[in-house]
Design an enzyme around this catalytic site. Structure first.
Site, PDB file in Angstrom:
ATOM      1  N   SER A 134     -22.084  62.684  88.109  1.00 47.73           N
ATOM      2  CA  SER A 134     -22.854  61.874  89.048  1.00 47.73           C
ATOM      3  C   SER A 134     -24.331  61.950  88.672  1.00 47.73           C
ATOM      4  CB  SER A 134     -22.665  62.411  90.478  1.00 47.73           C
ATOM      5  OG  SER A 134     -23.560  61.808  91.387  1.00 47.73           O
ATOM      6  N   TYR A 147     -22.365  68.716  97.295  1.00 49.59           N
ATOM      7  CA  TYR A 147     -21.946  67.819  96.207  1.00 49.59           C
ATOM      8  C   TYR A 147     -22.803  68.042  94.960  1.00 49.59           C
ATOM      9  CZ  TYR A 147     -20.222  63.467  94.113  1.00 49.59           C
ATOM     10  OH  TYR A 147     -19.623  62.539  93.293  1.00 49.59           O
TER      11      TYR A 147
END
Length: 276
Positions: A134, A147
């Site tokens: 990501s 995350y």
């Protein structure tokens, strides 16, 4: 010549769903795994082999891979570790249990599956391990500590594995999506409600005015949001190029984040990213 085979995790929607369909159309033999049985049944009805695989369940990881290997005669050309979820909330409000649950799915499960796949690829002399990271594996942003930390860890683990696999015929690759049309925000809501005691947080007003609005209100696509097919385009190169790149950036924020983390001093980068 037998079709190349790939096991994709997190195929029920979003990035994994698009990858499964696009690769199948290119002639790949796709094993589109999902966490829930009903999603596997839906994909099977659409013509996919769809083993049930839950990263949080080591038994399901082993049984799903065994199902794939039985179907292919013991070979696997590629693994796409795509499944993950988000747990939004301030780091000071993040309980250990929530962090452990997220890391089990976002890091430990993919690592377990990769370890099982590597001997197969070593034996056959080739393979591709593609891990979906990501933009939040490159730069940090507020409210996303769980995350971010899992993706930073995936970046490091993948980088080292890539170095260690040199000369084996096994390529290890990272995909860096950024804002992509998916259900990650909706899927994060139950995790937030389960783990974050926001009403007793010293940041309760920030939760009310910022995070909860962002989480519960459908504001439409983000400014730089791309469809999941944009990730598949990069994935195809990662899988089919003779000499794939170590990293593939997908969206504009990911390109920018990669540049900024390299050129800006930490304090200046903090100013840029502090708004989330």
């Amino acid at each position: 010549m037998a079709a190349r085979s790939i096991l994709i995790t997190g195929s029920s929607s979003g990035i994994g769903y698009a990858a499964a369909h696009d690769l199948k159309a290119r002639g790949w033999r796709v094993f589109a795994s999902c966490r829930k049985a009903e999603d596997c049944e839906r994909l099977e009805a659409a013509g996919f082999a769809s083993p049930q695989l839950d990263y949080a369940d080591p038994t399901s990881i082993r049984s799903a891979l065994a199902e794939v290997l039985e179907a292919t005669g013991g070979t696997l050309d590629a693994l796409y570790n795509n499944g993950a979820f988000a747990l939004p909330g301030a780091v000071e409000d993040l309980p250990r249990g929530g962090l452990e649950e997220l890391f089990q799915t976002n890091l430990f499960g993919p690592h377990d599956l990769t370890q099982l796949v590597l001997p197969i690829m070593r034996k056959q002399g080739h393979g591709r391990i593609v891990n979906c990271s990501s933009v939040l594996g490159l730069v940090a942003m507020p409210w996303r500590g769980a995350y971010v930390s899992s993706k930073f860890a995936m970046e490091g683990l993948t980088d080292v594995l890539r170095l260690e696999m040199r000369g084996t015929g096994i390529h290890v690759i990272l995909i860096e999506p950024g804002p992509i049309t998916s259900r990650i925000r909706q899927n994060a809501i139950p995790k937030f409600e389960k783990w974050i005691d926001w009403e007793n947080s010293p940041r309760v007003e920030q939760y009310r005015s910022q995070l909860r609005k962002r989480l519960y209100q459908d504001r439409g696509p983000d400014k730089f949001e791309l469809p999941a097919s944009a990730v598949t385009k990069k994935l195809i190169h990662a899988l089919e190029a003779e000499n794939p790149h170590p990293r593939y950036f997908v969206t504009t924020p990911t390109y920018i984040g990669n540049i900024l983390r390299r050129i800006l001093p930490t304090r200046l980068l903090d100013r840029v990213t502090a708004g989330g």
